[in-house]
Enzyme design. Structure first.
Site, PDB file in Angstrom:
ATOM      1  N   GLU A 243       0.872  -1.176   0.000  1.00  0.00           N
ATOM      2  CA  GLU A 243       0.000   0.000   0.000  1.00  0.00           C
ATOM      3  C   GLU A 243       0.908   1.224   0.000  1.00  0.00           C
ATOM      4  O   GLU A 243       1.555   1.530   1.003  1.00  0.00           O
ATOM      5  CB  GLU A 243      -0.907  -0.014   1.237  1.00  0.00           C
ATOM      6  CG  GLU A 243      -1.784   1.208   1.362  1.00  0.00           C
ATOM      7  CD  GLU A 243      -2.694   1.375   0.164  1.00  0.00           C
ATOM      8  OE1 GLU A 243      -2.674   2.472  -0.422  1.00  0.00           O
ATOM      9  OE2 GLU A 243      -3.397   0.423  -0.199  1.00  0.00           O
ATOM     10  N   CYS A 277      -1.730   9.346   2.327  1.00  0.00           N
ATOM     11  CA  CYS A 277      -1.375   8.865   0.989  1.00  0.00           C
ATOM     12  C   CYS A 277      -2.426   9.241  -0.043  1.00  0.00           C
ATOM     13  O   CYS A 277      -2.125   9.318  -1.235  1.00  0.00           O
ATOM     14  CB  CYS A 277      -1.147   7.360   1.006  1.00  0.00           C
ATOM     15  SG  CYS A 277      -2.529   6.410   1.672  1.00  0.00           S
TER      16      CYS A 277
END
Length: 492
Positions: A243, A277
């Site tokens: 991720e 993110c």
């Protein structure tokens, strides 16, 4: 003693590590890193604990995890303060992180049954069954921006599935990692089921290089993710869930309420001091008078955002970045963009030396060639203007990343077009890029991940499927395949 291995707190044999509050400089935590031998020790402990943990019923594992949820609830205030002080984020935001950790428990239990539970289909001569089995020993690498919630999103589903774990928090948030581990200890996890190793690059390399490792679950930068992918490229037997970050576009097309759109943009670009993110890194704004008015209002409101300490009152919207170095990297990135020809609309400023308090920055890059396709992990928003919606989609997709993308527009037709053409794992409409649903997968494509999304889909990479054809008796079929002869006649 800051390492938790096989049910014991022990002292690391590696280098001394000191963690300070990134705003005040106050010493918060200190301890020694785990050396390679201690990483091996943690792996042996996890391997030894695996058979017994995996053989427990799901209900028994669930009971331990639910005790952990109760401990999170009872210790919410203390854990909130630890996360806020160590990361620099305001108290209110750290509190939302702990709440997300608590909510993750029930969500993960439900996801296990929906995504990786057991299924049985009756057949004329028996049944077809689907079960799921744990991988074994998994390494979990935690990030610093959500040092409780994001590792929790790997650890909880992995434990529910029956795996055992070696957890390495970010070297920038060791205190948060230790605090969470102590709650797991109180929850009654058997020795070796979850092990904590502290450290930086050397500890991480020792962990990822373990031969007796069945998988690695990583949340962090694209550069580190690529390194892990190369390292494990010759080992397809090991599950790897990556991720990573994004160079995320937010398209502002038509705006009915300018202040609402500005609020959405600030939530997308500057929450957590730009250290999510999914944060918007690129603002794609339609040319024209309405776009001009929106941009002027965005700059005016963003200019009022004053970062503050974690416990300031009234509470600030954003706190400090994770470190003074991280804040300086954002300033350097802005200076480089300006040198390329960017037009600064709002300059990011360090409020004082030797702290990570950084005001947001906005810079227009329309018409500037060669802008790096990189994630600047902080409160810096780059702006491009466009003429047609088709051009906006092309600009949005002009990145090696593919995590999140968003559209502000009253037109459903344009959102439908974006859904068809966008290259991103998260595509939002009139919602902040930083918003995500716990009942949906969370992840991206390209340089943002390797098709192993987390959140609702985390259960998928924590177990492997086992298919079975079953019958409680064995009889000779009434009809045989051609060429088979089971008669009593003796062939001479």
């Amino acid at each position: 003693m800051t390492l938790w291995i096989n049910g014991d707190w022990i002292t690391g044999q590696g280098a001394l590590r000191v963690r300070r509050n990134p705003v005040s400089g106050e010493v918060l935590w200190q301890g020694n890193d785990a050396d390679a031998a201690q990483v091996e020790q943690a792996c042996r402990a996890a391997r030894a604990a695996f058979p017994r943990w995996a053989r427990l019923s799901f209900a028994e594992r669930q009971a331990v995890v639910e005790r952990f949820a109760g401990l999170l609830e009872r210790n919410k205030g203390e854990l909130t303060a630890i996360i806020a002080r160590e990361t620099g984020k305001p108290r209110w935001e750290a509190a939302t992180e702990v709440t997300a950790m608590i909510n993750k428990i029930a969500i993960s239990i439900k996801a296990y049954h929906v995504r990786t539970g057991e299924q049985r289909s009756e057949m004329p001569d028996g049944a077809a069954s689907l079960r799921h089995r744990p991988h074994g020993v998994l390494a979990v690498f935690g990030p610093y921006n959500f040092p409780g919630h994001l590792p929790n999103g790997h650890i909880v589903p992995a434990l529910l599935a029956g795996n055992t774990i070696i957890f390495k928090p970010s070297e920038l948030t060791p205190w948060s990692g230790e605090a969470v581990m102590r709650l797991w200890q109180q929850a009654g996890l058997p020795p070796g089921v979850l092990n904590l190793v502290q450290g930086g690059r050397e500890t991480g390399q020792a962990l990822s290089a373990l031969e007796d490792l069945d998988g690695l679950l990583f949340t962090g930068s694209a550069n580190t993710g690529y390194q892990l992918r190369r390292q494990l490229s010759g080992q397809p037997e090991k599950i790897l869930a990556l991720e990573m970050g994004g160079n995320n576009p937010l398209i502002i097309d038509e705006v009915a309420d300018i202040d609402a759109a500005v609020h959405l943009t600030i939530q997308s670009a500057f929450v957590t001091a730009g250290q999510r993110c999914t944060c918007a890194r690129r603002l794609l704004l339609k040319s024209g008078a309405q776009g001009d008015a929106f941009l002027a209002r965005l700059v005016a409101v963003s200019q009022r955002l004053t970062p503050g300490n974690w416990d300031d009152e009234p509470q600030p919207f954003i706190g400090g970045l994770i470190s003074e170095q991280a804040a300086q990297q954002v300033v350097t990135a802005w200076q480089q963009l300006e040198a390329m020809g960017g037009r600064t609309l709002l300059a990011p400023r360090l409020l004082q030396s030797e702290t990570s308090l950084l005001t947001p920055g906005i810079i227009e890059m329309t018409g500037v060639a060669g802008v790096p396709d990189e994630e600047v992990f902080g409160p810096l928003l780059r702006v491009w203007r466009y003429d047609s919606f088709e051009e906006a989609i092309l600009m949005a997709n002009n990145t090696r990343f593919g995590l999140s993308c968003g559209l502000v527009s009253p037109e459903r037709e344009k959102f439908d077009q974006l859904l068809l053409e966008a290259r991103a794992g998260i595509v939002n409409w009139n919602k902040p890029l930083t918003g995500a649903a716990s009942t949906a997968p969370f992840g991206g494509i390209g340089a943002s991940g390797n098709h192993r999304p987390s959140a609702w889909y985390a259960a998928d990479y924590c177990a492997w499927p086992m298919a079975s054809l079953e019958s409680d008796s064995l009889t000779l079929p009434a009809t045989l395949n051609p060429g088979l002869d089971f008669s009593d006649e003796v062939v001479r």
